[in-house]
Design a protein around this motif. Sequence first.
Motif, PDB file in Angstrom:
ATOM      1  N   GLY A  64       0.823  -1.205   0.000  1.00  0.00           N
ATOM      2  CA  GLY A  64       0.000   0.000   0.000  1.00  0.00           C
ATOM      3  C   GLY A  64       0.852   1.247   0.000  1.00  0.00           C
ATOM      4  O   GLY A  64       0.586   2.211  -0.737  1.00  0.00           O
ATOM      5  N   THR A  65       1.917   1.227   0.806  1.00  0.00           N
ATOM      6  CA  THR A  65       2.844   2.357   0.832  1.00  0.00           C
ATOM      7  C   THR A  65       3.527   2.541  -0.518  1.00  0.00           C
ATOM      8  O   THR A  65       3.657   3.659  -1.025  1.00  0.00           O
ATOM      9  CB  THR A  65       3.898   2.156   1.936  1.00  0.00           C
ATOM     10  N   ALA A  66       3.966   1.418  -1.120  1.00  0.00           N
ATOM     11  CA  ALA A  66       4.646   1.486  -2.418  1.00  0.00           C
ATOM     12  C   ALA A  66       3.716   2.034  -3.501  1.00  0.00           C
ATOM     13  O   ALA A  66       4.123   2.868  -4.325  1.00  0.00           O
ATOM     14  CB  ALA A  66       5.156   0.103  -2.804  1.00  0.00           C
ATOM     15  N   ILE A  67       2.468   1.588  -3.512  1.00  0.00           N
ATOM     16  CA  ILE A  67       1.516   2.047  -4.526  1.00  0.00           C
ATOM     17  C   ILE A  67       1.242   3.535  -4.366  1.00  0.00           C
ATOM     18  O   ILE A  67       1.211   4.287  -5.349  1.00  0.00           O
ATOM     19  CB  ILE A  67       0.222   1.219  -4.432  1.00  0.00           C
ATOM     20  N   ARG A  68       1.058   3.985  -3.126  1.00  0.00           N
ATOM     21  CA  ARG A  68       0.797   5.409  -2.903  1.00  0.00           C
ATOM     22  C   ARG A  68       1.999   6.262  -3.296  1.00  0.00           C
ATOM     23  O   ARG A  68       1.853   7.328  -3.907  1.00  0.00           O
ATOM     24  CB  ARG A  68       0.423   5.650  -1.443  1.00  0.00           C
ATOM     25  N   ALA A  69       3.199   5.785  -2.947  1.00  0.00           N
ATOM     26  CA  ALA A  69       4.406   6.536  -3.312  1.00  0.00           C
ATOM     27  C   ALA A  69       4.571   6.588  -4.828  1.00  0.00           C
ATOM     28  O   ALA A  69       4.970   7.622  -5.387  1.00  0.00           O
ATOM     29  CB  ALA A  69       5.633   5.901  -2.659  1.00  0.00           C
ATOM     30  N   ALA A  70       4.266   5.479  -5.498  1.00  0.00           N
ATOM     31  CA  ALA A  70       4.359   5.459  -6.956  1.00  0.00           C
ATOM     32  C   ALA A  70       3.345   6.421  -7.572  1.00  0.00           C
ATOM     33  O   ALA A  70       3.682   7.211  -8.476  1.00  0.00           O
ATOM     34  CB  ALA A  70       4.131   4.036  -7.464  1.00  0.00           C
ATOM     35  N   ARG A  71       2.100   6.407  -7.090  1.00  0.00           N
ATOM     36  CA  ARG A  71       1.079   7.277  -7.665  1.00  0.00           C
ATOM     37  C   ARG A  71       1.416   8.752  -7.456  1.00  0.00           C
ATOM     38  O   ARG A  71       1.093   9.592  -8.301  1.00  0.00           O
ATOM     39  CB  ARG A  71      -0.296   6.950  -7.049  1.00  0.00           C
ATOM     40  N   ALA A  72       2.071   9.062  -6.333  1.00  0.00           N
ATOM     41  CA  ALA A  72       2.478  10.448  -6.093  1.00  0.00           C
ATOM     42  C   ALA A  72       3.489  10.921  -7.124  1.00  0.00           C
ATOM     43  O   ALA A  72       3.625  12.132  -7.374  1.00  0.00           O
ATOM     44  CB  ALA A  72       3.066  10.580  -4.683  1.00  0.00           C
ATOM     45  N   GLU A  73       4.207   9.972  -7.736  1.00  0.00           N
ATOM     46  CA  GLU A  73       5.191  10.284  -8.775  1.00  0.00           C
ATOM     47  C   GLU A  73       4.621  10.082 -10.181  1.00  0.00           C
ATOM     48  O   GLU A  73       5.365  10.149 -11.163  1.00  0.00           O
ATOM     49  CB  GLU A  73       6.425   9.391  -8.601  1.00  0.00           C
ATOM     50  N   GLY A  74       3.317   9.798 -10.278  1.00  0.00           N
ATOM     51  CA  GLY A  74       2.720   9.520 -11.584  1.00  0.00           C
ATOM     52  C   GLY A  74       3.125   8.166 -12.124  1.00  0.00           C
ATOM     53  O   GLY A  74       3.201   7.984 -13.355  1.00  0.00           O
ATOM     54  N   LYS A  75       3.349   7.196 -11.226  1.00  0.00           N
ATOM     55  CA  LYS A  75       3.840   5.878 -11.637  1.00  0.00           C
ATOM     56  C   LYS A  75       2.942   4.784 -11.077  1.00  0.00           C
ATOM     57  O   LYS A  75       2.121   5.013 -10.188  1.00  0.00           O
ATOM     58  CB  LYS A  75       5.289   5.681 -11.179  1.00  0.00           C
ATOM     59  N   ARG A  76       3.108   3.573 -11.603  1.00  0.00           N
ATOM     60  CA  ARG A  76       2.338   2.406 -11.175  1.00  0.00           C
ATOM     61  C   ARG A  76       3.301   1.237 -11.003  1.00  0.00           C
ATOM     62  O   ARG A  76       4.439   1.265 -11.494  1.00  0.00           O
ATOM     63  CB  ARG A  76       1.267   2.038 -12.222  1.00  0.00           C
ATOM     64  N   LEU A  77       2.820   0.176 -10.356  1.00  0.00           N
ATOM     65  CA  LEU A  77       3.619  -1.030 -10.123  1.00  0.00           C
ATOM     66  C   LEU A  77       2.945  -2.222 -10.777  1.00  0.00           C
ATOM     67  O   LEU A  77       1.717  -2.346 -10.756  1.00  0.00           O
ATOM     68  CB  LEU A  77       3.789  -1.269  -8.623  1.00  0.00           C
ATOM     69  N   VAL A  78       3.773  -3.123 -11.333  1.00  0.00           N
ATOM     70  CA  VAL A  78       3.259  -4.198 -12.188  1.00  0.00           C
ATOM     71  C   VAL A  78       3.821  -5.550 -11.742  1.00  0.00           C
ATOM     72  O   VAL A  78       5.048  -5.737 -11.712  1.00  0.00           O
ATOM     73  CB  VAL A  78       3.647  -3.951 -13.665  1.00  0.00           C
ATOM     74  N   PRO A  79       2.942  -6.528 -11.419  1.00  0.00           N
ATOM     75  CA  PRO A  79       3.403  -7.854 -10.982  1.00  0.00           C
ATOM     76  C   PRO A  79       3.468  -8.868 -12.122  1.00  0.00           C
ATOM     77  O   PRO A  79       2.621  -9.748 -12.242  1.00  0.00           O
ATOM     78  CB  PRO A  79       2.322  -8.246  -9.962  1.00  0.00           C
ATOM     79  N   LEU A  80       4.482  -8.760 -12.963  1.00  0.00           N
ATOM     80  CA  LEU A  80       4.667  -9.676 -14.081  1.00  0.00           C
ATOM     81  C   LEU A  80       6.057 -10.302 -14.015  1.00  0.00           C
ATOM     82  O   LEU A  80       7.032  -9.635 -13.654  1.00  0.00           O
ATOM     83  CB  LEU A  80       4.514  -8.940 -15.411  1.00  0.00           C
ATOM     84  N   GLY A  81       6.151 -11.571 -14.435  1.00  0.00           N
ATOM     85  CA  GLY A  81       7.435 -12.265 -14.403  1.00  0.00           C
ATOM     86  C   GLY A  81       8.462 -11.688 -15.351  1.00  0.00           C
ATOM     87  O   GLY A  81       9.668 -11.822 -15.128  1.00  0.00           O
ATOM     88  N   THR A  82       8.011 -11.064 -16.434  1.00  0.00           N
ATOM     89  CA  THR A  82       8.885 -10.321 -17.345  1.00  0.00           C
ATOM     90  C   THR A  82       8.193  -9.003 -17.670  1.00  0.00           C
ATOM     91  O   THR A  82       6.981  -8.884 -17.504  1.00  0.00           O
ATOM     92  CB  THR A  82       9.150 -11.077 -18.668  1.00  0.00           C
ATOM     93  N   PRO A  83       8.934  -8.024 -18.197  1.00  0.00           N
ATOM     94  CA  PRO A  83       8.282  -6.766 -18.580  1.00  0.00           C
ATOM     95  C   PRO A  83       7.592  -6.854 -19.943  1.00  0.00           C
ATOM     96  O   PRO A  83       7.130  -5.838 -20.452  1.00  0.00           O
ATOM     97  CB  PRO A  83       9.441  -5.779 -18.606  1.00  0.00           C
ATOM     98  N   LEU A  84       7.550  -8.044 -20.530  1.00  0.00           N
ATOM     99  CA  LEU A  84       6.916  -8.342 -21.821  1.00  0.00           C
ATOM    100  C   LEU A  84       7.823  -7.969 -22.983  1.00  0.00           C
ATOM    101  O   LEU A  84       8.128  -8.806 -23.832  1.00  0.00           O
ATOM    102  CB  LEU A  84       5.552  -7.657 -21.958  1.00  0.00           C
ATOM    103  N   THR A  85       8.236  -6.708 -23.064  1.00  0.00           N
ATOM    104  CA  THR A  85       9.254  -6.318 -24.040  1.00  0.00           C
ATOM    105  C   THR A  85      10.560  -6.079 -23.295  1.00  0.00           C
ATOM    106  O   THR A  85      10.614  -6.155 -22.071  1.00  0.00           O
ATOM    107  CB  THR A  85       8.815  -5.068 -24.809  1.00  0.00           C
ATOM    108  N   GLU A  86      11.611  -5.759 -24.017  1.00  0.00           N
ATOM    109  CA  GLU A  86      12.944  -5.799 -23.405  1.00  0.00           C
ATOM    110  C   GLU A  86      13.280  -4.566 -22.576  1.00  0.00           C
ATOM    111  O   GLU A  86      13.008  -3.434 -22.971  1.00  0.00           O
ATOM    112  CB  GLU A  86      14.005  -5.975 -24.491  1.00  0.00           C
TER     113      GLU A  86
END
Length: 367
Positions: A64-86
Amino acid sequence: MTLTTGIELELWVIDEHGCLCGGRQIADAHERIEPEFVGPLLEVRTAPRDSEVALRRDLEDVLGTAIRAARAEGKRLVPLGTPLTEVDDPAPSERGELFERIYGDGVRAAKNCAGTHLHFERTEPTSQLNLLTALDPALALVSSSPYYCGQRSQRSARAHAYRRECGTAFTPYCDLWSYVDSVAEWEDRVDRAFESFTSLAAERGVSPSRVERAFTPEDAVLNPVRLRRCQPTVEWRAPDAALPSEVVSLAADVGGLVAQTEEAPVTVGDPGVYDDRVGVPAFDDLYDLSRVAIAFGLSPEPVRDYLQRFGFGCSTYDPLSERLGGSEAVSEERAREMRLEQARRLEADVAGLLDVEPSPPSRVEEA
């Protein structure tokens, strides 16, 4: 779950458009958020906890802290095993820079993989090492990306890339190791691997003294199962990064099995949990099944049957990679959309993390 268990979950950082971006400032929001190997990757950690409920509370707090800190920076967090592209960002730390020099092109795999690491309190380490090795096919329960560097790969593209795409010289440091008869045997393997790693580094212009300053023997081996001397824990690194609710369920299921090693020996034979023992298959058979689980996930009946013998309820898991692999390749535009979709899923999952009923104890198969 009776043994204390800790979770480390790696997450990709994206901007409001779904593009991968740096997230080091998010780590300042909590003492258990850490920058990772490349700029767009963070790790969130729980403290060691002795119940699934406590793990959920802890993970909900840190995420919850990480998500709020990310949103304050205009960012999001993603739970994927790879970033899909390089991802091809430079490694920001001295240790990362050395990995780049030593691994060469093989470091591409490490830069494009995000995993879940579960730490179990060390009580019967030989049995715990062997059981966690035998549970390698359980990674299929939470496989979250079939794409590696833009191309469809395997159901767990991360596990395949991490173990196989690093180059033949480095596969021994990343692949599954066979069972052991003692802790001394395991530690001897680690020490010998570190000696070989130091020699490989010297061939690539990195002096032994510099390697020894930046690495310990256990840090140089990145295998799916590790014995941590300093914590002390037995670490299971097989699964992909995935939704927190599924990660906690997996931690509880695996933790319940690991706890049984305090009372029952782990023996090679008929796989499954019995009144007087925990059976694991011959290593060669396990290795073959693990490759099937990495390639095809839960689809093959032998994988499901094997996991059910250890009490896993396969139908209670919803591995994302089963639903993402429609096309042979993924464009950068589509990858951005998919990352944003998974960022939204993460936020919803964290919001409901404390509403989920704890998993029942693993079912025991009668002999």
